[in-house]
Structure formats: structure tokens, C-alpha cells
Write a protein that holds these residues in place. Structure first.
Motif, PDB file in Angstrom:
ATOM      1  N   LYS A  49       0.846  -1.189   0.000  1.00 39.45           N
ATOM      2  CA  LYS A  49       0.000   0.000   0.000  1.00 39.45           C
ATOM      3  C   LYS A  49       0.881   1.238   0.000  1.00 39.45           C
ATOM      4  CE  LYS A  49      -3.684   2.192   2.699  1.00 39.45           C
ATOM      5  NZ  LYS A  49      -4.526   2.052   3.911  1.00 39.45           N
ATOM      6  N   SER A  50       0.407   2.240  -0.709  1.00 36.02           N
ATOM      7  CA  SER A  50       1.103   3.521  -0.742  1.00 36.02           C
ATOM      8  C   SER A  50       0.091   4.618  -0.437  1.00 36.02           C
ATOM      9  CB  SER A  50       1.717   3.738  -2.126  1.00 36.02           C
ATOM     10  OG  SER A  50       2.354   4.992  -2.183  1.00 36.02           O
ATOM     11  N   ASN A  51       0.500   5.573   0.382  1.00 38.08           N
ATOM     12  CA  ASN A  51      -0.350   6.723   0.666  1.00 38.08           C
ATOM     13  C   ASN A  51       0.533   7.932   0.956  1.00 38.08           C
ATOM     14  OD1 ASN A  51       0.440   6.563   3.433  1.00 38.08           O
ATOM     15  ND2 ASN A  51      -1.265   5.194   3.887  1.00 38.08           N
ATOM     16  N   GLY A  52      -0.059   8.997   1.378  1.00 35.54           N
ATOM     17  CA  GLY A  52       0.694  10.229   1.611  1.00 35.54           C
ATOM     18  C   GLY A  52       1.776  10.118   2.665  1.00 35.54           C
ATOM     19  N   ALA A  53       1.637   9.190   3.583  1.00 37.06           N
ATOM     20  CA  ALA A  53       2.625   9.031   4.654  1.00 37.06           C
ATOM     21  C   ALA A  53       3.782   8.106   4.269  1.00 37.06           C
ATOM     22  CB  ALA A  53       1.939   8.494   5.906  1.00 37.06           C
ATOM     23  N   THR A  54       3.690   7.447   3.129  1.00 28.51           N
ATOM     24  CA  THR A  54       4.720   6.489   2.728  1.00 28.51           C
ATOM     25  C   THR A  54       6.122   7.110   2.701  1.00 28.51           C
ATOM     26  OG1 THR A  54       3.095   5.199   1.493  1.00 28.51           O
ATOM     27  CG2 THR A  54       5.401   4.840   0.940  1.00 28.51           C
ATOM     28  N   PRO A  55       6.318   8.275   2.097  1.00 28.10           N
ATOM     29  CA  PRO A  55       7.671   8.859   2.101  1.00 28.10           C
ATOM     30  C   PRO A  55       8.198   9.148   3.514  1.00 28.10           C
ATOM     31  CG  PRO A  55       6.325   9.907   0.429  1.00 28.10           C
ATOM     32  CD  PRO A  55       5.405   9.056   1.258  1.00 28.10           C
ATOM     33  N   LEU A  56       7.318   9.541   4.421  1.00 33.20           N
ATOM     34  CA  LEU A  56       7.749   9.801   5.796  1.00 33.20           C
ATOM     35  C   LEU A  56       8.127   8.510   6.513  1.00 33.20           C
ATOM     36  CD1 LEU A  56       5.155  12.513   6.859  1.00 33.20           C
ATOM     37  CD2 LEU A  56       7.526  12.841   6.143  1.00 33.20           C
ATOM     38  N   LYS A  57       7.348   7.449   6.281  1.00 27.13           N
ATOM     39  CA  LYS A  57       7.663   6.140   6.865  1.00 27.13           C
ATOM     40  C   LYS A  57       9.035   5.672   6.396  1.00 27.13           C
ATOM     41  CE  LYS A  57       3.419   4.008   7.328  1.00 27.13           C
ATOM     42  NZ  LYS A  57       2.490   3.437   8.007  1.00 27.13           N
ATOM     43  N   TYR A  58       9.278   5.869   5.112  1.00 28.33           N
ATOM     44  CA  TYR A  58      10.559   5.465   4.534  1.00 28.33           C
ATOM     45  C   TYR A  58      11.699   6.219   5.218  1.00 28.33           C
ATOM     46  CZ  TYR A  58      14.009   4.158   1.032  1.00 28.33           C
ATOM     47  OH  TYR A  58      15.108   3.641   0.418  1.00 28.33           O
ATOM     48  N   LYS A  59      11.546   7.513   5.347  1.00 30.65           N
ATOM     49  CA  LYS A  59      12.608   8.330   5.954  1.00 30.65           C
ATOM     50  C   LYS A  59      12.806   7.964   7.426  1.00 30.65           C
ATOM     51  CE  LYS A  59      14.819  12.631   6.060  1.00 30.65           C
ATOM     52  NZ  LYS A  59      15.412  13.446   5.069  1.00 30.65           N
ATOM     53  N   MET A  60      11.735   7.704   8.135  1.00 29.87           N
ATOM     54  CA  MET A  60      11.849   7.339   9.546  1.00 29.87           C
ATOM     55  C   MET A  60      12.603   6.018   9.722  1.00 29.87           C
ATOM     56  SD  MET A  60       8.078   8.490  10.902  1.00 29.87           S
ATOM     57  CE  MET A  60       8.192   7.501  12.373  1.00 29.87           C
ATOM     58  N   GLN A  61      12.379   5.069   8.826  1.00 32.07           N
ATOM     59  CA  GLN A  61      13.017   3.760   8.949  1.00 32.07           C
ATOM     60  C   GLN A  61      14.452   3.752   8.429  1.00 32.07           C
ATOM     61  OE1 GLN A  61      11.907   0.907  10.401  1.00 32.07           O
ATOM     62  NE2 GLN A  61      13.848  -0.063   9.926  1.00 32.07           N
ATOM     63  N   TRP A  79       9.554  -3.049   1.418  1.00 28.10           N
ATOM     64  CA  TRP A  79       9.205  -3.169   2.837  1.00 28.10           C
ATOM     65  C   TRP A  79       8.310  -2.011   3.275  1.00 28.10           C
ATOM     66  CZ3 TRP A  79       9.899   0.012   7.045  1.00 28.10           C
ATOM     67  CH2 TRP A  79       9.530  -0.542   8.275  1.00 28.10           C
ATOM     68  N   THR A  80       8.636  -0.798   2.827  1.00 21.40           N
ATOM     69  CA  THR A  80       7.840   0.372   3.224  1.00 21.40           C
ATOM     70  C   THR A  80       6.409   0.246   2.722  1.00 21.40           C
ATOM     71  OG1 THR A  80       9.825   1.756   3.212  1.00 21.40           O
ATOM     72  CG2 THR A  80       7.711   2.895   3.182  1.00 21.40           C
ATOM     73  N   PHE A  81       6.221  -0.195   1.487  1.00 27.21           N
ATOM     74  CA  PHE A  81       4.867  -0.411   0.964  1.00 27.21           C
ATOM     75  C   PHE A  81       4.148  -1.500   1.770  1.00 27.21           C
ATOM     76  CE2 PHE A  81       5.964   1.082  -3.633  1.00 27.21           C
ATOM     77  CZ  PHE A  81       5.759   2.399  -3.267  1.00 27.21           C
ATOM     78  N   ALA A  82       4.852  -2.571   2.104  1.00 29.49           N
ATOM     79  CA  ALA A  82       4.243  -3.649   2.883  1.00 29.49           C
ATOM     80  C   ALA A  82       3.915  -3.178   4.297  1.00 29.49           C
ATOM     81  CB  ALA A  82       5.176  -4.861   2.922  1.00 29.49           C
ATOM     82  N   LYS A  83       4.800  -2.398   4.895  1.00 29.36           N
ATOM     83  CA  LYS A  83       4.580  -1.875   6.249  1.00 29.36           C
ATOM     84  C   LYS A  83       3.411  -0.897   6.259  1.00 29.36           C
ATOM     85  CE  LYS A  83       5.998  -1.204  10.591  1.00 29.36           C
ATOM     86  NZ  LYS A  83       6.021  -2.266  11.602  1.00 29.36           N
ATOM     87  N   THR A  84       3.260  -0.133   5.195  1.00 28.52           N
ATOM     88  CA  THR A  84       2.124   0.782   5.089  1.00 28.52           C
ATOM     89  C   THR A  84       0.819  -0.005   5.042  1.00 28.52           C
ATOM     90  OG1 THR A  84       3.499   2.429   3.965  1.00 28.52           O
ATOM     91  CG2 THR A  84       1.129   2.676   3.718  1.00 28.52           C
ATOM     92  N   ALA A  85       0.837  -1.164   4.399  1.00 26.18           N
ATOM     93  CA  ALA A  85      -0.357  -2.008   4.323  1.00 26.18           C
ATOM     94  C   ALA A  85      -0.616  -2.758   5.626  1.00 26.18           C
ATOM     95  CB  ALA A  85      -0.221  -3.006   3.175  1.00 26.18           C
ATOM     96  N   ASP A  86       0.454  -3.101   6.346  1.00 26.97           N
ATOM     97  CA  ASP A  86       0.310  -3.900   7.569  1.00 26.97           C
ATOM     98  C   ASP A  86       1.293  -3.390   8.617  1.00 26.97           C
ATOM     99  OD1 ASP A  86       0.203  -5.774   9.604  1.00 26.97           O
ATOM    100  OD2 ASP A  86       0.719  -7.480   8.332  1.00 26.97           O
ATOM    101  N   SER A  87       0.811  -2.550   9.507  1.00 26.14           N
ATOM    102  CA  SER A  87       1.691  -1.915  10.497  1.00 26.14           C
ATOM    103  C   SER A  87       2.304  -2.902  11.490  1.00 26.14           C
ATOM    104  CB  SER A  87       0.937  -0.821  11.257  1.00 26.14           C
ATOM    105  OG  SER A  87      -0.140  -1.394  11.982  1.00 26.14           O
ATOM    106  N   SER A  88       1.835  -4.151  11.505  1.00 24.49           N
ATOM    107  CA  SER A  88       2.388  -5.135  12.438  1.00 24.49           C
ATOM    108  C   SER A  88       3.635  -5.838  11.892  1.00 24.49           C
ATOM    109  CB  SER A  88       1.332  -6.184  12.791  1.00 24.49           C
ATOM    110  OG  SER A  88       1.064  -7.019  11.679  1.00 24.49           O
ATOM    111  N   LEU A  89       4.040  -5.517  10.663  1.00 21.99           N
ATOM    112  CA  LEU A  89       5.223  -6.168  10.092  1.00 21.99           C
ATOM    113  C   LEU A  89       6.455  -5.874  10.951  1.00 21.99           C
ATOM    114  CD1 LEU A  89       5.147  -5.676   6.216  1.00 21.99           C
ATOM    115  CD2 LEU A  89       4.576  -7.690   7.532  1.00 21.99           C
ATOM    116  N   PRO A  90       7.363  -6.855  11.028  1.00 17.42           N
ATOM    117  CA  PRO A  90       8.608  -6.635  11.766  1.00 17.42           C
ATOM    118  C   PRO A  90       9.570  -5.748  10.969  1.00 17.42           C
ATOM    119  CG  PRO A  90       8.645  -8.781  10.727  1.00 17.42           C
ATOM    120  CD  PRO A  90       7.271  -8.194  10.463  1.00 17.42           C
TER     121      PRO A  90
END
Length: 114
Positions: free
Chosen positions: A15-27, A69-80
Motif C-alpha cells: 500500500k502507498s499513501n501520503g505518509a509512505t515517504p515519511l515512513k521510509y525516511k523514519m526507517q 518493505w515500506t509499501f508492505a509496512k504501510t499495508a500492515d503496520s504489524s510487520l517486523p
């Protein structure tokens, strides 16, 4: 935008949404859009036969793993964490599903303005 892709016999939701770039940068502590530009040549490849040494030398496959991984984590926040997630696959054949994620990647950088 969401897609489900079969990887190593598992249905993986991306999944991709507006927060995806921020999630990527945070990780990964890297700019999402700058990293996408590194995939430019990868997006032009259709199969493994098209890879030559010049192209291989310019590709950073870590970028693709991180984006996937970022796209998968956006789809499922429980991913390790990324390494643990990737270790859950016996195979992670990038070229089998890069085209599936290409649309999601492009949706993050294209303008809808005319």
C-alpha cells in the motif's frame, strides 16, 4: 493505492499513501524520492536477460528492498523490521514483481496537474 502480490507462495499486501515517504525516511534515514530516482534503470528492465554489467553496476537493490518493505509496512503496520520480514521468505524474486510495484512507485512522484 494498494496491490496484492504473490511472493514465495505468500499473498503480500502493498500500500502507498501520503505518509509512505515519511515512513521510509523514519526507517531508513534517507529521502524516499531521491531513492526512487536510483531505480530509474531498474524500471526499464523487462527480464533478467536485459541486465548487463553496466546496468548492474548502477543499480542499488537495497533501495528496492527498502521500498518494498515500506509499501508492505504501510499495508500492515504489524510487520517486523525489514531484515526480519525479508528473512520470512525463502525467495524474494525482485524481477518477478517489480512491474507490480512500479505503478505505486510512479504514483508517488508523478503530478496530476496539467
Amino acid at each position: 493505492m494498494e496491490k496484492t502480490v504473490m511472493i514465495d507462495g505468500k499473498q503480500v499486501q502493498f500500500k502507498s499513501n501520503g505518509a509512505t515517504p515519511l515512513k521510509y525516511k523514519m526507517q531508513f534515514r534517507k529521502d524516499f524520492f531521491a531513492e526512487i530516482l536510483k531505480l530509474h534503470k531498474l524500471g526499464k528492465l523487462k527480464n533478467l536477460d536485459e541486465i548487463d554489467d553496466d546496468v548492474l553496476g548502477t543499480l542499488d537493490f537495497e533501495v528496492f528492498y527498502n521500498i518494498a518493505w515500506t509499501f508492505a509496512k504501510t499495508a500492515d503496520s504489524s510487520l517486523p523490521d525489514p531484515e526480519t520480514w525479508l528473512e520470512s521468505f525463502n525467495e524474494f524474486p525482485i524481477f518477478d514483481f517489480i512491474s507490480e510495484l512500479q505503478e505505486m512507485i510512479m504514483a508517488n512522484i508523478q503530478s496530476k496537474k496539467k
